[in-house]
Scaffold this motif. Structure first.
Motif, PDB file in Angstrom:
ATOM      1  N   GLU A 253      15.655  99.260  99.197  1.00 48.80           N
ATOM      2  CA  GLU A 253      16.821  98.714  98.505  1.00 48.80           C
ATOM      3  C   GLU A 253      18.129  99.249  99.082  1.00 48.80           C
ATOM      4  OE1 GLU A 253      17.200  96.470  96.075  1.00 48.80           O
ATOM      5  OE2 GLU A 253      15.073  96.049  95.670  1.00 48.80           O
ATOM      6  N   LEU A 254      18.098 100.422  99.669  1.00 48.81           N
ATOM      7  CA  LEU A 254      19.304 101.010 100.246  1.00 48.81           C
ATOM      8  C   LEU A 254      19.686 100.341 101.553  1.00 48.81           C
ATOM      9  CD1 LEU A 254      18.484 104.781  99.632  1.00 48.81           C
ATOM     10  CD2 LEU A 254      19.751 103.220  98.141  1.00 48.81           C
ATOM     11  N   ASP A 255      18.725  99.647 102.168  1.00 49.53           N
ATOM     12  CA  ASP A 255      18.963  98.950 103.431  1.00 49.53           C
ATOM     13  C   ASP A 255      19.047  97.439 103.251  1.00 49.53           C
ATOM     14  OD1 ASP A 255      19.422 100.717 105.512  1.00 49.53           O
ATOM     15  OD2 ASP A 255      17.297 101.155 105.798  1.00 49.53           O
ATOM     16  N   GLY A 256      19.177  97.010 102.006  1.00 47.32           N
ATOM     17  CA  GLY A 256      19.328  95.581 101.753  1.00 47.32           C
ATOM     18  C   GLY A 256      18.033  94.805 101.699  1.00 47.32           C
ATOM     19  N   HIS A 257      16.911  95.503 101.551  1.00 51.69           N
ATOM     20  CA  HIS A 257      15.611  94.837 101.477  1.00 51.69           C
ATOM     21  C   HIS A 257      15.019  94.991 100.070  1.00 51.69           C
ATOM     22  CE1 HIS A 257      15.826  94.331 105.772  1.00 51.69           C
ATOM     23  NE2 HIS A 257      15.934  95.647 105.946  1.00 51.69           N
ATOM     24  N   SER A 258      14.024  94.182  99.779  1.00 51.67           N
ATOM     25  CA  SER A 258      13.382  94.229  98.465  1.00 51.67           C
ATOM     26  C   SER A 258      12.551  95.506  98.323  1.00 51.67           C
ATOM     27  CB  SER A 258      12.487  93.002  98.284  1.00 51.67           C
ATOM     28  OG  SER A 258      11.794  93.069  97.056  1.00 51.67           O
TER      29      SER A 258
ATOM     30  N   ASP B 266      21.098  98.101  87.314  1.00 56.41           N
ATOM     31  CA  ASP B 266      22.321  98.651  87.905  1.00 56.41           C
ATOM     32  C   ASP B 266      21.971  99.285  89.247  1.00 56.41           C
ATOM     33  OD1 ASP B 266      24.716  99.784  88.544  1.00 56.41           O
ATOM     34  OD2 ASP B 266      24.794 101.188  86.861  1.00 56.41           O
ATOM     35  N   PRO B 267      21.872  98.478  90.319  1.00 60.53           N
ATOM     36  CA  PRO B 267      21.498  99.018  91.636  1.00 60.53           C
ATOM     37  C   PRO B 267      22.413 100.141  92.112  1.00 60.53           C
ATOM     38  CG  PRO B 267      21.351  96.627  91.645  1.00 60.53           C
ATOM     39  CD  PRO B 267      22.005  97.014  90.344  1.00 60.53           C
ATOM     40  N   ARG B 268      23.672 100.138  91.665  1.00 61.43           N
ATOM     41  CA  ARG B 268      24.569 101.223  92.066  1.00 61.43           C
ATOM     42  C   ARG B 268      24.103 102.555  91.478  1.00 61.43           C
ATOM     43  NH1 ARG B 268      30.959  99.556  92.243  1.00 61.43           N
ATOM     44  NH2 ARG B 268      30.786  97.902  93.816  1.00 61.43           N
ATOM     45  N   ARG B 269      23.489 102.500  90.314  1.00 65.68           N
ATOM     46  CA  ARG B 269      22.952 103.730  89.727  1.00 65.68           C
ATOM     47  C   ARG B 269      21.884 104.316  90.642  1.00 65.68           C
ATOM     48  NH1 ARG B 269      20.151 104.289  83.698  1.00 65.68           N
ATOM     49  NH2 ARG B 269      19.113 106.278  84.071  1.00 65.68           N
ATOM     50  N   HIS B 270      21.019 103.449  91.145  1.00 64.59           N
ATOM     51  CA  HIS B 270      19.984 103.899  92.070  1.00 64.59           C
ATOM     52  C   HIS B 270      20.616 104.453  93.338  1.00 64.59           C
ATOM     53  CE1 HIS B 270      17.112 102.922  95.469  1.00 64.59           C
ATOM     54  NE2 HIS B 270      16.436 103.810  94.765  1.00 64.59           N
ATOM     55  N   ALA B 271      21.644 103.774  93.854  1.00 65.88           N
ATOM     56  CA  ALA B 271      22.305 104.222  95.078  1.00 65.88           C
ATOM     57  C   ALA B 271      22.966 105.587  94.886  1.00 65.88           C
ATOM     58  CB  ALA B 271      23.334 103.188  95.525  1.00 65.88           C
TER      59      ALA B 271
ATOM     60  N   GLU C 100      28.062 102.388 101.042  1.00 63.62           N
ATOM     61  CA  GLU C 100      28.597 101.034 100.909  1.00 63.62           C
ATOM     62  C   GLU C 100      28.168 100.394  99.586  1.00 63.62           C
ATOM     63  OE1 GLU C 100      27.234  98.967 104.337  1.00 63.62           O
ATOM     64  OE2 GLU C 100      28.362 100.222 105.745  1.00 63.62           O
ATOM     65  N   LEU C 101      26.916 100.631  99.190  1.00 62.75           N
ATOM     66  CA  LEU C 101      26.434 100.087  97.916  1.00 62.75           C
ATOM     67  C   LEU C 101      27.215 100.664  96.742  1.00 62.75           C
ATOM     68  CD1 LEU C 101      22.561 100.132  98.477  1.00 62.75           C
ATOM     69  CD2 LEU C 101      24.022  98.122  98.299  1.00 62.75           C
ATOM     70  N   ILE C 102      27.566 101.932  96.837  1.00 61.72           N
ATOM     71  CA  ILE C 102      28.350 102.577  95.780  1.00 61.72           C
ATOM     72  C   ILE C 102      29.776 102.050  95.788  1.00 61.72           C
ATOM     73  CG2 ILE C 102      29.265 104.806  94.985  1.00 61.72           C
ATOM     74  CD1 ILE C 102      26.785 106.117  96.216  1.00 61.72           C
ATOM     75  N   GLY C 103      30.226 101.534  96.944  1.00 63.06           N
ATOM     76  CA  GLY C 103      31.577 101.028  97.056  1.00 63.06           C
ATOM     77  C   GLY C 103      32.565 102.095  97.485  1.00 63.06           C
TER      78      GLY C 103
END
Length: 318
Positions: free
Chosen positions: A189-194, A242-247, A285-288
């Protein structure tokens, strides 16, 4: 000799198996005996490779005293090839002269020693190069400790990971797919994959298996499988929502791992040390956040949580 006292649950293992619980830099080990031969599952991180050799030697010597004969280590098996699970491969293979078996999906990466595909370079980690002699694939059977273990695919944390299930004894070597209090970072998920869907499928698979004792990649062995699964499902759904939480969690884990390895580093050198760590850069980048700002944020969070501490310009492992 071990990194931590054996958990009460681990005492319920068959006499042909020994579980070695390690710290969070190195994965746990499982040693299986059959006759005068032994196989070890996973080997910890490169920093502690010499300790892994001594721990395994201690387990073999203890078994030899119990049986009155010598015990040979005849194989190393990896559940997956993240650095904390295979960092002792080279040292163990050299010390005991035994072959290494890796997940079939990772065999080409090992042969080419592609540190990007293996994720060692992209996470800011290290691993001594090793060569494999055999592979394991889902659907095959692993013979370990005089028992047959079904090899199962466990994508999610690592798309190429395996877990091992012994139905006869109700045992599961769960690697980083299931811990007592969660599971490993979902790296795809951190690399844009499922990865979240795959992790859920693995948890659902584990829920269908007859398991009385889980032998995880990190943390103590545990028998409350239902409780662990409930916690894992809850954690996963929160991350999916919340994918940002994971990131954010992942970036803190990776910075903490770096400090577990290096022990101390000048805070201003973090960006330079991690210039090839593309997984961490994508996570920022995912975190912004810009990468340097994200690293500073993660360090501040870890200091506030007591995981790290500061000494002037230096960050130290807490």
């Amino acid at each position: 000799m071990s990194d931590a006292p054996a958990s009460p649950a681990a005492a319920a293992l068959p006499e042909s198996l020994r579980f070695v619980e390690r710290d969070w830099l190195s994965s746990n080990q499982l040693v299986g005996f059959e006759g005068n031969e032994a196989i070890v599952v996973d080997t910890g991180y490169a920093k502690h490779a010499a300790l892994t050799v001594e721990l395994v030697r201690h387990v073999l010597d203890a078994r030899a005293r119990e049986t009155g004969g010598s015990i040979r280590l005849v194989g190393i098996v990896n559940t997956h090839l993240h650095s904390d699970h295979c960092g002792g491969n080279r040292a163990l293979a050299h010390a005991f002269g035994c072959p290494i078996t890796v997940p079939a999906a990772s065999a080409a990466d090992v042969a080419a020693w592609d540190e990007v595909a293996l994720t060692h370079a992209t996470t800011g980690q290290r691993c001594d190069r090793f060569r494999h002699a055999a592979t394991l694939a889902p659907g095959e059977t692993l013979r370990l400790g005089g028992l047959d273990w079904r090899v199962l695919a466990a994508p999610g944390h690592d798309p190429k990971s395996l877990v091992f299930h012994c139905e006869r004894e109700g045992l599961l070597v769960s690697a980083d797919a299931l811990w007592e209090q969660g599971f490993g970072v979902i790296f795809p998920e951190l690399d844009g994959h499922s990865g979240f869907d795959e992790q859920r499928s693995v948890l659902e698979l584990i829920a269908t298996l007859p398991v009385r004792l889980v032998l995880p990649g990190h943390g103590r062995a545990f028998s409350d499988v239902r409780g662990a699964l409930d916690r894992a499902f809850t954690r996963l759904e929160a991350m999916r929502a919340d994918p940002r939480r994971h990131a954010r969690h992942a970036l803190k884990v990776l910075v903490k791992f770096l400090l577990l390895d290096l022990e101390r580093v000048e805070a201003t050198r973090l960006i330079d040390l991690l210039r090839h760590a593309t997984v961490m850069q994508h996570t920022a980048e995912l975190i912004g956040m810009e990468f340097g700002a994200a690293l500073a944020w993660a360090a501040d969070e870890l200091v506030a949580q007591g995981q790290l501490r500061r000494d002037g310009a230096w960050l130290l492992n807490g």
